[in-house]
Design a protein around this motif. Structure first.
Motif, PDB file in Angstrom:
ATOM      1  N   TYR A   1       0.590  -1.365  -0.170  1.00 30.74           N
ATOM      2  CA  TYR A   1      -0.354  -0.585   0.362  1.00 30.74           C
ATOM      3  C   TYR A   1       1.171   1.092   0.161  1.00 30.74           C
ATOM      4  O   TYR A   1       0.497   2.530  -0.868  1.00 30.74           O
ATOM      5  CB  TYR A   1      -1.575  -0.342   1.353  1.00 30.74           C
ATOM      6  CG  TYR A   1      -2.174  -1.291   1.604  1.00 30.74           C
ATOM      7  CD1 TYR A   1      -3.276  -1.026   0.279  1.00 30.74           C
ATOM      8  CD2 TYR A   1      -1.521  -1.853   1.705  1.00 30.74           C
ATOM      9  CE1 TYR A   1      -3.778  -1.490  -0.036  1.00 30.74           C
ATOM     10  CE2 TYR A   1      -3.032  -3.439   1.714  1.00 30.74           C
ATOM     11  CZ  TYR A   1      -4.150  -2.892   0.860  1.00 30.74           C
ATOM     12  OH  TYR A   1      -4.998  -4.115   0.245  1.00 30.74           O
TER      13      TYR A   1
ATOM     14  N   LEU B   1      -0.240   5.846  -7.028  1.00 32.88           N
ATOM     15  CA  LEU B   1      -1.732   6.642  -7.179  1.00 32.88           C
ATOM     16  C   LEU B   1      -1.642   8.484  -8.269  1.00 32.88           C
ATOM     17  O   LEU B   1      -2.012   8.367  -8.882  1.00 32.88           O
ATOM     18  CB  LEU B   1      -2.452   6.685  -6.236  1.00 32.88           C
ATOM     19  CG  LEU B   1      -3.942   6.639  -6.308  1.00 32.88           C
ATOM     20  CD1 LEU B   1      -4.568   5.718  -7.339  1.00 32.88           C
ATOM     21  CD2 LEU B   1      -4.588   6.366  -5.267  1.00 32.88           C
TER      22      LEU B   1
ATOM     23  N   CYS C   1       1.491   1.703  -3.159  1.00 33.82           N
ATOM     24  CA  CYS C   1       0.076   2.422  -4.048  1.00 33.82           C
ATOM     25  C   CYS C   1      -0.066   3.877  -3.888  1.00 33.82           C
ATOM     26  O   CYS C   1      -0.450   4.702  -4.508  1.00 33.82           O
ATOM     27  CB  CYS C   1      -0.967   1.458  -3.936  1.00 33.82           C
ATOM     28  SG  CYS C   1      -0.652  -0.062  -4.604  1.00 33.82           S
ATOM     29  N   SER C   2       0.345   4.172  -2.736  1.00 31.62           N
ATOM     30  CA  SER C   2      -0.082   5.637  -2.039  1.00 31.62           C
ATOM     31  C   SER C   2       1.143   6.869  -3.215  1.00 31.62           C
ATOM     32  O   SER C   2       0.818   7.954  -3.073  1.00 31.62           O
ATOM     33  CB  SER C   2       0.252   6.339  -0.974  1.00 31.62           C
ATOM     34  OG  SER C   2       1.404   5.721  -0.164  1.00 31.62           O
TER      35      SER C   2
END
Length: 166
Positions: free
Chosen positions: A82, A89, A85-86
């Motif tokens: 994650y 994004l 992903c952050s």
């Protein structure tokens, strides 16, 4: 929409198979959907880009649902990173925003040329990266092989020395 032609039926079979293979390989497959939807379903280029975005959303949502609970093989954590992903994004959202604006402003043939050039660039860089990884791994394997052969030779020499001592 109706009647459904033979080419469309083939497309209904081929596109999900190719998308599944792309998602399993981790490359998404949005770039494959555009020419396939233009060929099998006779969409325009801009319509194919929209279909591509939708199919990417659906395929990635399904992949996320399938691997949400999988554990990382080496760490005590989930498989999804994650943190990565952050970080990714915002750039993905900006790329999508720029793509939508370009899709509205530019004619289809210019978009096709830009997309083809982008895919060629990505293909070349991926090929070069794969070749460098292959060379590194091949040299590591060759070194390990030499080390194993030298270990075998030294162990045979030790055994023959022990036999001579007896």
């Amino acid at each position: 929409m109706f009647p459904i032609y033979t080419l469309e039926i083939v497309g209904i079979i081929v596109v999900p198979i190719i998308m599944s293979l792309n998602v399993m390989a981790g490359i998404g497959g949005g770039g494959f959907v555009i020419p396939l939807s233009m060929y099998f379903f006779k969409f325009t280029f801009k319509g194919s880009v929209a279909i591509s975005g939708f199919t990417m959303f659906i395929s990635n949502a399904i992949r996320y649902i399938m691997i949400i609970k999988e554990k990382h093989p080496e760490k005590d954590a989930v498989l999804l990173d994650y943190g990565l992903c952050s970080v990714m994004l915002p750039t993905i959202l900006m790329g999508s925003l720029v793509g939508v604006i370009l899709n509205l402003l530019l004619p289809s043939f210019v978009l096709m040329i830009l997309l083809t050039a982008l895919f060629l660039l990505l293909t070349v860089t991926t090929f070069l990266k794969a070749r460098s990884i292959y060379k590194k791994e091949s040299s590591i394997l060759a070194e390990e092989e030499k080390l194993q052969k030298s270990n075998l030779i030294s162990s045979k020499n030790e055994k023959s020395d022990k036999v001579k001592e007896r």
